[in-house]
Design a protein around this motif. Sequence first.
Motif, PDB file in Angstrom:
ATOM      1  N   LYS A  15      23.107   6.850  -4.820  1.00 11.29           N
ATOM      2  CA  LYS A  15      24.286   7.347  -4.101  1.00 11.29           C
ATOM      3  C   LYS A  15      24.260   6.996  -2.621  1.00 11.29           C
ATOM      4  O   LYS A  15      25.163   7.387  -1.882  1.00 11.29           O
ATOM      5  N   ASN A  16      23.226   6.281  -2.191  1.00 11.97           N
ATOM      6  CA  ASN A  16      23.083   5.946  -0.765  1.00 11.97           C
ATOM      7  C   ASN A  16      23.096   7.201   0.104  1.00 11.97           C
ATOM      8  O   ASN A  16      23.768   7.253   1.140  1.00 11.97           O
ATOM      9  N   MET A  17      22.331   8.196  -0.292  1.00 15.56           N
ATOM     10  CA  MET A  17      22.320   9.472   0.419  1.00 15.56           C
ATOM     11  C   MET A  17      20.895   9.921   0.733  1.00 15.56           C
ATOM     12  O   MET A  17      19.973   9.680  -0.048  1.00 15.56           O
ATOM     13  N   VAL A  18      20.762  10.577   1.869  1.00  9.98           N
ATOM     14  CA  VAL A  18      19.535  11.274   2.234  1.00  9.98           C
ATOM     15  C   VAL A  18      19.934  12.703   2.606  1.00  9.98           C
ATOM     16  O   VAL A  18      20.967  12.914   3.235  1.00  9.98           O
ATOM     17  N   TYR A  19      19.105  13.646   2.215  1.00  8.00           N
ATOM     18  CA  TYR A  19      19.396  15.055   2.452  1.00  8.00           C
ATOM     19  C   TYR A  19      18.258  15.709   3.218  1.00  8.00           C
ATOM     20  O   TYR A  19      17.103  15.283   3.137  1.00  8.00           O
ATOM     21  N   LEU A  20      18.603  16.759   3.939  1.00  7.91           N
ATOM     22  CA  LEU A  20      17.597  17.589   4.582  1.00  7.91           C
ATOM     23  C   LEU A  20      17.933  19.040   4.273  1.00  7.91           C
ATOM     24  O   LEU A  20      18.899  19.583   4.807  1.00  7.91           O
ATOM     25  N   GLN A  21      17.154  19.625   3.387  1.00  7.02           N
ATOM     26  CA  GLN A  21      17.310  21.037   3.059  1.00  7.02           C
ATOM     27  C   GLN A  21      16.511  21.846   4.075  1.00  7.02           C
ATOM     28  O   GLN A  21      15.303  21.644   4.211  1.00  7.02           O
TER      29      GLN A  21
ATOM     30  N   LEU B 104      24.974   4.902   9.188  1.00 10.05           N
ATOM     31  CA  LEU B 104      24.669   6.227   8.669  1.00 10.05           C
ATOM     32  C   LEU B 104      25.582   7.255   9.302  1.00 10.05           C
ATOM     33  O   LEU B 104      25.862   7.195  10.509  1.00 10.05           O
ATOM     34  N   VAL B 105      26.038   8.211   8.483  1.00  4.44           N
ATOM     35  CA  VAL B 105      26.911   9.273   8.969  1.00  4.44           C
ATOM     36  C   VAL B 105      26.354  10.612   8.522  1.00  4.44           C
ATOM     37  O   VAL B 105      26.134  10.837   7.324  1.00  4.44           O
ATOM     38  N   GLU B 106      26.140  11.494   9.502  1.00  6.71           N
ATOM     39  CA  GLU B 106      25.570  12.808   9.222  1.00  6.71           C
ATOM     40  C   GLU B 106      26.668  13.841   8.983  1.00  6.71           C
ATOM     41  O   GLU B 106      27.762  13.745   9.561  1.00  6.71           O
ATOM     42  N   SER B 107      26.358  14.835   8.161  1.00  5.36           N
ATOM     43  CA  SER B 107      27.273  15.949   7.930  1.00  5.36           C
ATOM     44  C   SER B 107      26.491  17.152   7.435  1.00  5.36           C
ATOM     45  O   SER B 107      25.297  17.030   7.120  1.00  5.36           O
ATOM     46  N   GLY B 108      27.153  18.290   7.387  1.00  3.78           N
ATOM     47  CA  GLY B 108      26.545  19.478   6.814  1.00  3.78           C
ATOM     48  C   GLY B 108      26.083  20.517   7.808  1.00  3.78           C
ATOM     49  O   GLY B 108      25.604  21.585   7.418  1.00  3.78           O
TER      50      GLY B 108
ATOM     51  N   GLY C 260      17.025  32.980   9.600  1.00  7.38           N
ATOM     52  CA  GLY C 260      16.547  33.114   8.234  1.00  7.38           C
ATOM     53  C   GLY C 260      17.422  32.446   7.192  1.00  7.38           C
ATOM     54  O   GLY C 260      17.067  32.408   6.012  1.00  7.38           O
ATOM     55  N   GLY C 261      18.553  31.904   7.630  1.00  8.37           N
ATOM     56  CA  GLY C 261      19.472  31.267   6.699  1.00  8.37           C
ATOM     57  C   GLY C 261      19.086  29.841   6.357  1.00  8.37           C
ATOM     58  O   GLY C 261      18.033  29.346   6.774  1.00  8.37           O
ATOM     59  N   SER C 262      19.964  29.210   5.606  1.00  6.29           N
ATOM     60  CA  SER C 262      19.702  27.844   5.123  1.00  6.29           C
ATOM     61  C   SER C 262      20.922  26.953   5.342  1.00  6.29           C
ATOM     62  O   SER C 262      22.057  27.424   5.377  1.00  6.29           O
ATOM     63  N   LEU C 263      20.639  25.671   5.493  1.00  8.87           N
ATOM     64  CA  LEU C 263      21.664  24.648   5.542  1.00  8.87           C
ATOM     65  C   LEU C 263      21.130  23.406   4.859  1.00  8.87           C
ATOM     66  O   LEU C 263      19.920  23.166   4.846  1.00  8.87           O
ATOM     67  N   ARG C 264      22.045  22.614   4.344  1.00  5.84           N
ATOM     68  CA  ARG C 264      21.666  21.325   3.763  1.00  5.84           C
ATOM     69  C   ARG C 264      22.441  20.231   4.492  1.00  5.84           C
ATOM     70  O   ARG C 264      23.661  20.182   4.403  1.00  5.84           O
ATOM     71  N   LEU C 265      21.719  19.378   5.181  1.00  3.29           N
ATOM     72  CA  LEU C 265      22.345  18.253   5.866  1.00  3.29           C
ATOM     73  C   LEU C 265      22.388  17.039   4.950  1.00  3.29           C
ATOM     74  O   LEU C 265      21.488  16.841   4.130  1.00  3.29           O
ATOM     75  N   SER C 266      23.420  16.245   5.121  1.00  3.62           N
ATOM     76  CA  SER C 266      23.571  15.017   4.351  1.00  3.62           C
ATOM     77  C   SER C 266      23.683  13.831   5.285  1.00  3.62           C
ATOM     78  O   SER C 266      24.238  13.938   6.380  1.00  3.62           O
ATOM     79  N   CYS C 267      23.180  12.713   4.828  1.00  2.78           N
ATOM     80  CA  CYS C 267      23.244  11.459   5.579  1.00  2.78           C
ATOM     81  C   CYS C 267      23.764  10.408   4.610  1.00  2.78           C
ATOM     82  O   CYS C 267      23.073  10.043   3.649  1.00  2.78           O
ATOM     83  N   ALA C 268      24.979   9.939   4.850  1.00  2.58           N
ATOM     84  CA  ALA C 268      25.608   8.959   3.979  1.00  2.58           C
ATOM     85  C   ALA C 268      25.444   7.566   4.572  1.00  2.58           C
ATOM     86  O   ALA C 268      25.761   7.340   5.747  1.00  2.58           O
ATOM     87  N   ALA C 269      24.972   6.640   3.753  1.00  2.39           N
ATOM     88  CA  ALA C 269      24.710   5.275   4.217  1.00  2.39           C
ATOM     89  C   ALA C 269      25.697   4.300   3.614  1.00  2.39           C
ATOM     90  O   ALA C 269      26.105   4.450   2.455  1.00  2.39           O
ATOM     91  N   SER C 270      26.058   3.317   4.390  1.00  5.13           N
ATOM     92  CA  SER C 270      26.906   2.250   3.880  1.00  5.13           C
ATOM     93  C   SER C 270      26.074   0.998   3.719  1.00  5.13           C
ATOM     94  O   SER C 270      25.113   0.779   4.448  1.00  5.13           O
ATOM     95  N   GLY C 271      26.430   0.181   2.743  1.00  3.31           N
ATOM     96  CA  GLY C 271      25.711  -1.063   2.542  1.00  3.31           C
ATOM     97  C   GLY C 271      24.799  -1.016   1.333  1.00  3.31           C
ATOM     98  O   GLY C 271      24.221   0.014   1.012  1.00  3.31           O
TER      99      GLY C 271
END
Length: 126
Positions: free
Chosen positions: A76-82, A4-8, A15-26
Amino acid sequence: QLQLVESGGGLVQFGGSLRLSCAASGSTFRYYAIGWFRQAPGKEREGVSCISRSGGTTDYAVSVKGRFVISRDNAKNMVYLQMDNLNPEDTATYYCASVISTSQTTCLMVRGSGAWGQGTQVTVTS
């Protein structure tokens, strides 16, 4: 083994926002429940959220409930955290990892197998 590789991450104001992504291989990604964890300087790593293998069940730490939303796209083998309504207490390095689950519809904010990735830094300024 799942990797797993994190980004974002980044710098955001109170008060702001971010969206993190977690890309998985396999190709076995859909067999894993996934969680987000965070570690602030001088503090222990803590569970933030998790999502079941099917995506139908989620769980959140009390401190982020109502502000963070976890989701996954198995195609897409992805997990997100809004992350919305961020505050300085959310400043930490965020990690995704496989978590313990007992079925398609459960997840626990307890890391399962595999090593930690390098994480993605989130900094919230006041």
